[in-house]
Design an enzyme around this catalytic site. Sequence first.
Site, PDB file in Angstrom:
ATOM      1  N   ASP A 264      77.938  66.431 194.112  1.00 48.63           N
ATOM      2  CA  ASP A 264      78.245  67.563 194.935  1.00 48.63           C
ATOM      3  C   ASP A 264      79.427  67.033 195.853  1.00 48.63           C
ATOM      4  OD1 ASP A 264      78.562  69.776 196.089  1.00 48.63           O
ATOM      5  OD2 ASP A 264      76.802  69.630 197.573  1.00 48.63           O
TER       6      ASP A 264
ATOM      7  N   LEU B  48      71.702  53.819 177.021  1.00 44.66           N
ATOM      8  CA  LEU B  48      71.373  54.912 178.174  1.00 44.66           C
ATOM      9  C   LEU B  48      71.612  56.117 177.666  1.00 44.66           C
ATOM     10  CD1 LEU B  48      72.491  54.631 181.753  1.00 44.66           C
ATOM     11  CD2 LEU B  48      73.305  56.798 180.309  1.00 44.66           C
TER      12      LEU B  48
ATOM     13  N   HIS C 265      87.387  68.700 190.635  1.00 46.65           N
ATOM     14  CA  HIS C 265      86.404  68.354 189.736  1.00 46.65           C
ATOM     15  C   HIS C 265      86.997  67.191 188.801  1.00 46.65           C
ATOM     16  CE1 HIS C 265      84.052  71.576 191.015  1.00 46.65           C
ATOM     17  NE2 HIS C 265      84.914  72.665 190.884  1.00 46.65           N
TER      18      HIS C 265
HETATM   19  C1  FPP Z   1      79.848  70.433 192.986  1.00 48.11           C
HETATM   20  O1  FPP Z   1      80.829  70.370 193.902  1.00 48.11           O
HETATM   21  C2  FPP Z   1      80.445  70.431 191.747  1.00 48.11           C
HETATM   22  C3  FPP Z   1      80.403  71.014 190.554  1.00 48.11           C
HETATM   23  C4  FPP Z   1      79.824  72.547 190.943  1.00 48.11           C
HETATM   24  C5  FPP Z   1      80.798  70.501 189.527  1.00 48.11           C
HETATM   25  C6  FPP Z   1      80.587  69.128 189.026  1.00 48.11           C
HETATM   26  C7  FPP Z   1      81.460  68.755 187.933  1.00 48.11           C
HETATM   27  C8  FPP Z   1      81.854  67.576 187.809  1.00 48.11           C
HETATM   28  C9  FPP Z   1      81.479  66.538 188.454  1.00 48.11           C
HETATM   29  C10 FPP Z   1      82.988  67.271 186.688  1.00 48.11           C
HETATM   30  C11 FPP Z   1      82.360  66.464 185.692  1.00 48.11           C
HETATM   31  C12 FPP Z   1      81.186  67.096 184.826  1.00 48.11           C
HETATM   32  C13 FPP Z   1      81.393  67.814 183.622  1.00 48.11           C
HETATM   33  C14 FPP Z   1      80.628  67.106 182.488  1.00 48.11           C
HETATM   34  C15 FPP Z   1      82.131  69.164 183.497  1.00 48.11           C
HETATM   35  P1  FPP Z   1      81.455  71.596 194.674  1.00 48.11           P
HETATM   36  O2  FPP Z   1      82.605  72.048 194.002  1.00 48.11           O
HETATM   37  O3  FPP Z   1      80.387  72.400 195.248  1.00 48.11           O
HETATM   38  O4  FPP Z   1      81.818  70.548 196.253  1.00 48.11           O
HETATM   39  P2  FPP Z   1      82.121  71.491 197.589  1.00 48.11           P
HETATM   40  O5  FPP Z   1      80.595  71.723 197.892  1.00 48.11           O
HETATM   41  O6  FPP Z   1      82.653  70.139 198.404  1.00 48.11           O
HETATM   42  O7  FPP Z   1      82.764  72.634 197.408  1.00 48.11           O
END
Ligand code: FPP
Length: 221
Positions: free
Chosen positions: A2, A113, A19
């Site tokens: 997150d 892993l 992302h």
């Molecule tokens: C949450 O942060 C994150 C996500 C919804 C996406 C997580 C994805 C990755 C880390 C990319 C790599 C992974 C793959 C395999 C696709 P947020 O966007 O909710 O952050 P915020 O709360 O600061 O807005």
Amino acid sequence: MDGNGRWAAAHGVTVAEGHRAGARALRRTVEAAIDLGIETLVVYAFSTENWQRPSDEVADLMVLLSETIDDELPDLAKQGVRTLFLGRRDRIEPWLQEKMSALETETAGLDTLRLWIAFDYGGRAEIVEAARRLIEDGLDPEDVDEDALAARLYAPELREIDLLIRASGELRISNFLLWEAAYAELVFTDKLWPDFDAGDLRAAVEVYAARQRRFGARAAT
Ligand code: FPP
């Protein structure tokens, strides 16, 4: 994982870039986990609720998963990483489903892993699906117990999560591994996911190692 959006805002870049930085942190963290001797790692990449995000962002995340499968996970496979996906498949476009399955097949023999990528995953949805399977399997009510339900989760081998790390300062589980994390040790860090690194993983493992796990029993005196 997150905090990608907040990281993007703090750096004056698009959410998609946030992302992308998150994907780099994923690679880094998997390598750090190998160095620490961790055998199983589950990362939450896309939740059942994330479909509600703007369609552009959802599309970007699908492309990012595809690029991660093409660019990052083969390198990790060379280091012995077996990749598996946890969650629903039916709402993901067929071309991406095929890539996910191909990677699972290609890395099936690797054992340094085990990396589970939770994608279109929700803890509640997983338990509902297990309940549906109990009914489909025709179990009598008196045969429904924890073992019977746990055997019907997406990945029964994940039954007991040891350590659950939440990045970005949020103090929530957010529908992640609700069944499997019943007795997990929780570690919260303020670090936004794209900044998470080997030192943060090691620190969380050290906190975990210092905890006493009792699983509801009384500590030995
Ligand atoms: C949450 O942060 C994150 C996500 C919804 C996406 C997580 C994805 C990755 C880390 C990319 C790599 C992974 C793959 C395999 C696709 P947020 O966007 O909710 O952050 P915020 O709360 O600061 O807005």
